[in-house]
Design an enzyme around this catalytic site. Sequence first.
Site, short mmCIF file in Angstrom:
data_model
loop_
_atom_site.label_atom_id
_atom_site.label_comp_id
_atom_site.label_asym_id
_atom_site.label_seq_id
_atom_site.Cartn_x
_atom_site.Cartn_y
_atom_site.Cartn_z
N ARG A 65 -14.93 -43.04 -5.24
CA ARG A 65 -14.74 -42.47 -3.89
C ARG A 65 -15.28 -41.06 -3.74
O ARG A 65 -14.93 -40.37 -2.78
CB ARG A 65 -13.26 -42.51 -3.53
CG ARG A 65 -12.61 -43.89 -3.65
CD ARG A 65 -13.25 -44.91 -2.75
NE ARG A 65 -12.46 -46.15 -2.70
CZ ARG A 65 -12.82 -47.22 -2.01
NH1 ARG A 65 -13.95 -47.22 -1.33
NH2 ARG A 65 -12.06 -48.31 -2.00
N ASN A 95 -20.62 -46.42 0.34
CA ASN A 95 -19.69 -46.06 1.42
C ASN A 95 -18.76 -44.91 1.05
O ASN A 95 -17.55 -44.96 1.25
CB ASN A 95 -18.88 -47.28 1.89
CG ASN A 95 -17.96 -47.84 0.82
OD1 ASN A 95 -18.18 -47.59 -0.36
ND2 ASN A 95 -16.96 -48.58 1.21
N HIS A 180 -23.29 -57.60 2.20
CA HIS A 180 -21.88 -57.90 2.43
C HIS A 180 -21.87 -58.80 3.67
O HIS A 180 -22.08 -58.33 4.78
CB HIS A 180 -21.12 -56.58 2.67
CG HIS A 180 -19.73 -56.76 3.19
ND1 HIS A 180 -18.62 -56.43 2.46
CD2 HIS A 180 -19.26 -57.22 4.39
CE1 HIS A 180 -17.53 -56.68 3.18
NE2 HIS A 180 -17.90 -57.16 4.35
N HIS A 234 -20.04 -60.52 -3.63
CA HIS A 234 -18.72 -61.18 -3.60
C HIS A 234 -18.66 -62.49 -2.82
O HIS A 234 -18.00 -62.59 -1.78
CB HIS A 234 -17.64 -60.22 -3.09
CG HIS A 234 -18.02 -59.34 -1.91
ND1 HIS A 234 -18.58 -59.84 -0.76
CD2 HIS A 234 -17.90 -58.01 -1.73
CE1 HIS A 234 -18.80 -58.84 0.07
NE2 HIS A 234 -18.39 -57.72 -0.49
N ASP A 307 -16.16 -55.36 -7.73
CA ASP A 307 -15.82 -54.80 -6.41
C ASP A 307 -14.59 -53.88 -6.52
O ASP A 307 -13.72 -53.87 -5.63
CB ASP A 307 -15.59 -55.90 -5.36
CG ASP A 307 -15.74 -55.38 -3.93
OD1 ASP A 307 -16.02 -54.17 -3.76
OD2 ASP A 307 -15.56 -56.17 -2.99
ZN LIG Z 1 -18.21 -55.91 0.46
ZN LIG Z 2 -17.54 -53.64 -2.24
#
Ligand SMILES: [Zn+2]
Ligand SMILES: [Zn+2]
Length: 431
Positions: A65, A95, A180, A234, A307
Amino acid sequence: MKILIRGGQVVDPANKRDHQIMDLLLSDGKIAGVGRDLSVDGAKVIDAAGLIIVPGLVDMHTHFREPGQEYKETILSGSRAAASGGFTSVAIMANTQPVTDSSQVIRYVLDRAKRDSAVSIFPIGSVTLGLGGEQLVDVGELVRAGAVALSDDGKPVRDPQIMTQALLLCKEYGIPIISHCEEVAEQYTGWVMNHGEVSSRLGLIGLPNCSEEIMVERDIKLAEDTGAHLHIAHVSTAGSVDLIRRAKERGVNVSAEATPHHFTLTDAAVERYGANAKMNPPLRSQEDVDAVIAGLRDGTIDAIATDHAPHAPDEKALGMGKAPFGIVGLETCVPLVITRLVYKGHLTMFEAVAKMTVEPARVLNLNKGTLSEGADADVTIIDAREERIVDTSRFKSKGRNTPFAGWKLKGWPVITIIGGETVVMGDGCEV
Ligand SMILES: [Zn+2]
Ligand SMILES: [Zn+2]
């Protein structure tokens, strides 16, 4: 420093070694020798009899993060969690706050990594500025700064024109786009779990499988059209596995990953674990879990990725409605893979190790995931017989958000060696 790892069972899919009893010599940060009865003066000797020696594991999908939300995880705490879990290389998603959408932010991450992390850190740049979905990043600038792939992970790239442009540019620069896949129809806005019996019973908004599959299908078509490398993150539904399988059969340049939670748990876990079973994509049905496992078995799904998504305890305490999506995964991945896939007979140890080493390295074009002579001295030693209860108080991650706390799992990493220098024991302590 010289290290001699003696008498372990080497499982190195990159070199087709499958439980061969061999010695491994590490010197000057590289693998200096693989063979029988090696001996070297002055080397630190690790007796690995009965243990499995594998290339340092590669996690191609983690969320640290930093910058921006250091209270959840930093590059320092995340890299310690990685080492403790047997990972010596991690690719980290874009992100953060700010998003890694410029060379400055990528360089910041790499500087921090150099200072704080023994583990190799490979930044993933975003596809669009600020993950806004509207303006494409400067792909060349990000690649030159060190981005190994682009992804707006956490969100889909909704505009097909932007996705097409991004795929073409990434093809030019020789990197994949990690997608994603999530297309949310209006009636599912505010979804918190899978759409099905359990969501109806709990009165929660569920997201149907087709939300993922619509986007998988679109992105496969765009990859087919452009010839670019698309990687599906994922994979969670039977329909997605099927779409990817058929795309591979007709030669589309697509690869895919699955997470331990998607091959272990169904949406029934929400009733038991609450917000610690809230993730995106959500946990699905048993049929989907079985399809993900079948996809791992037949090679439709190339890699296993965590993830890893750390959140603070008070955030997850907000409950199913308001808690953020995601669970931590770095420190439970190996024992889940061995317990749920290897011991249950779905994958051999060789296949499982391939999906955490040479395969993700191939997807991201990394010089990692191999025990070849001359390669970086990244080595993970696993005790496949070790049984342990998942104890979150021992996590090196700042995150404790996992449904697997208290689970008894068999097959744990016991020593992680990074660059032939840093030696981390299974409890996360450096020696
Ligand atoms: Zn994702
Ligand atoms: Zn992710």
